[in-house]
Design an enzyme around this catalytic site. Structure first.
Site, PDB file in Angstrom:
ATOM      1  N   ASN A 181       0.840  -1.210   0.000  1.00  0.00           N
ATOM      2  CA  ASN A 181       0.000   0.000   0.000  1.00  0.00           C
ATOM      3  C   ASN A 181       0.868   1.251   0.000  1.00  0.00           C
ATOM      4  O   ASN A 181       0.567   2.232  -0.692  1.00  0.00           O
ATOM      5  CB  ASN A 181      -0.947  -0.005   1.202  1.00  0.00           C
ATOM      6  CG  ASN A 181      -2.202  -0.798   0.928  1.00  0.00           C
ATOM      7  OD1 ASN A 181      -3.051  -0.386   0.136  1.00  0.00           O
ATOM      8  ND2 ASN A 181      -2.314  -1.964   1.557  1.00  0.00           N
TER       9      ASN A 181
ATOM     10  N   ARG B 114       0.433  -2.606  14.887  1.00  0.00           N
ATOM     11  CA  ARG B 114       0.439  -2.387  16.331  1.00  0.00           C
ATOM     12  C   ARG B 114      -0.838  -1.663  16.740  1.00  0.00           C
ATOM     13  O   ARG B 114      -1.282  -0.741  16.037  1.00  0.00           O
ATOM     14  CB  ARG B 114       1.634  -1.505  16.764  1.00  0.00           C
ATOM     15  CG  ARG B 114       2.991  -2.047  16.424  1.00  0.00           C
ATOM     16  CD  ARG B 114       3.294  -3.361  17.077  1.00  0.00           C
ATOM     17  NE  ARG B 114       3.283  -3.304  18.536  1.00  0.00           N
ATOM     18  CZ  ARG B 114       3.288  -4.385  19.311  1.00  0.00           C
ATOM     19  NH1 ARG B 114       3.292  -5.592  18.783  1.00  0.00           N
ATOM     20  NH2 ARG B 114       3.287  -4.256  20.617  1.00  0.00           N
TER      21      ARG B 114
ATOM     22  N   HIS C 141      -8.076  -0.885   6.133  1.00  0.00           N
ATOM     23  CA  HIS C 141      -8.434  -2.154   6.760  1.00  0.00           C
ATOM     24  C   HIS C 141      -9.022  -3.072   5.691  1.00  0.00           C
ATOM     25  O   HIS C 141      -9.880  -2.638   4.914  1.00  0.00           O
ATOM     26  CB  HIS C 141      -9.450  -1.932   7.890  1.00  0.00           C
ATOM     27  CG  HIS C 141      -9.783  -3.194   8.602  1.00  0.00           C
ATOM     28  ND1 HIS C 141      -8.933  -3.776   9.515  1.00  0.00           N
ATOM     29  CD2 HIS C 141     -10.849  -4.023   8.505  1.00  0.00           C
ATOM     30  CE1 HIS C 141      -9.476  -4.900   9.959  1.00  0.00           C
ATOM     31  NE2 HIS C 141     -10.634  -5.076   9.359  1.00  0.00           N
TER      32      HIS C 141
HETATM   33  C1  GRF Z   1      -3.216  -4.809   3.881  1.00  0.00           C
HETATM   34  O1  GRF Z   1      -4.140  -5.792   3.519  1.00  0.00           O
HETATM   35  C2  GRF Z   1      -3.854  -3.798   4.787  1.00  0.00           C
HETATM   36  O2  GRF Z   1      -5.199  -3.582   4.524  1.00  0.00           O
HETATM   37  C3  GRF Z   1      -3.703  -4.452   6.151  1.00  0.00           C
HETATM   38  O3  GRF Z   1      -2.463  -5.093   6.109  1.00  0.00           O
HETATM   39  C4  GRF Z   1      -2.104  -5.366   4.761  1.00  0.00           C
HETATM   40  C5  GRF Z   1      -0.801  -4.696   4.529  1.00  0.00           C
HETATM   41  O4  GRF Z   1      -0.275  -4.976   3.265  1.00  0.00           O
HETATM   42  N1  GRF Z   1      -3.845  -3.469   7.194  1.00  0.00           N
HETATM   43  P1  GRF Z   1       0.931  -4.113   2.707  1.00  0.00           P
HETATM   44  O5  GRF Z   1       2.000  -4.111   3.781  1.00  0.00           O
HETATM   45  O6  GRF Z   1       0.427  -2.742   2.410  1.00  0.00           O
HETATM   46  O7  GRF Z   1       1.382  -4.843   1.470  1.00  0.00           O
END
Ligand code: GRF
Length: 215
Positions: free
Chosen positions: A14, A89, A107
């Site tokens: 992300n 966390r 989320h």
């Molecule tokens: C994603 O699915 C996000 O929604 C969740 O943890 C995952 C993190 O993935 N909170 P990345 O580290 O962004 O690849």
């Protein structure tokens, strides 16, 4: 330009989607609580001089001490917004209050369904036909802050946890950069009652029906 600090714990996909989205913002720093987070290398490889830092939670006696050190590191970079991107966390109320209205999270479920962990497995077990992801402001309650944007995907009959996670993640990479752009453009209005309005956003009126109707 608005200054952004991104918090990660792992892969950082992300984060990478935001770095690559050509947003008119300054990514001041990427901070991880996990020294081995893959996303740290991704941020460094991205160039543009993004600072990276590690605040290892295991080095602190308790949550309050960790959060105080994390806040000190964040504040060094003077962010307008703090973006949680796979940051694993739970944060103290004091920390959350410090960045009230300025901290967002993504989320992997359609909140308020499936807060917490293992959202894709729980969606499969519950038998829902539509699943998705949510970008929301962070408030003291876990995964319960005001919603900014959501994306929905169908759950397919042969989905596994991994295939469903991948379908949702693709949408995460679309909606999170969009939400950040809106925030930095001042288009996200957070009301005192916790409702969010995105100024001048268009709305699709077609439904996602899953399984589909017979045609
Ligand atoms: C994603 O699915 C996000 O929604 C969740 O943890 C995952 C993190 O993935 N909170 P990345 O580290 O962004 O690849």
């Amino acid at each position: 330009m608005k200054r952004i600090v991104i918090l990660i714990s792992g892969r950082g996909s992300n984060m990478e989607a935001m770095l690559k989205a050509h947003l008119p913002v300054e990514f001041a720093a990427v901070i991880s609580n996990e020294p081995s987070a893959q996303g740290l290398a991704t941020a460094q490889a991205h160039g543009k001089g993004i600072a990276t830092a590690v605040v290892p939670h295991r080095a602190f006696a308790d949550r309050a001490a960790f959060d105080a050190a994390l806040a000190a590191e964040i504040d060094r970079h003077r962010p307008d917004f703090v973006v949680l991107a796979g940051f694993m966390r739970v944060l103290t109320e004091t920390f959350v209050a410090r960045y009230s209205g300025r901290m967002v999270n993504i989320h992997p479920s359609l909140l308020p369904s499936f807060p917490g962990l293992h959202t894709h497995q729980r969606a499969l077990e519950a038998g829902v036909r539509i699943h998705g992801c949510t970008v929301h402001f962070v408030t003291p309650g876990l995964d319960s802050g005001p919603v900014i944007i959501q994306a929905a995907v169908p759950v397919l009959a042969d989905d596994t946890e991994d295939s469903l996670a991948a379908r949702v993640l693709e949408q995460e990479h679309c909606i999170y950069p969009q939400a950040l752009r809106w925030l930095c453009d001042g288009r996200v209005k957070l009301g005192a009652d916790g409702t969010v309005t995105v100024v001048d956003a268009t709305v699709r009126r077609d439904a996602l029906i899953s399984p589909n109707l017979d045609t």
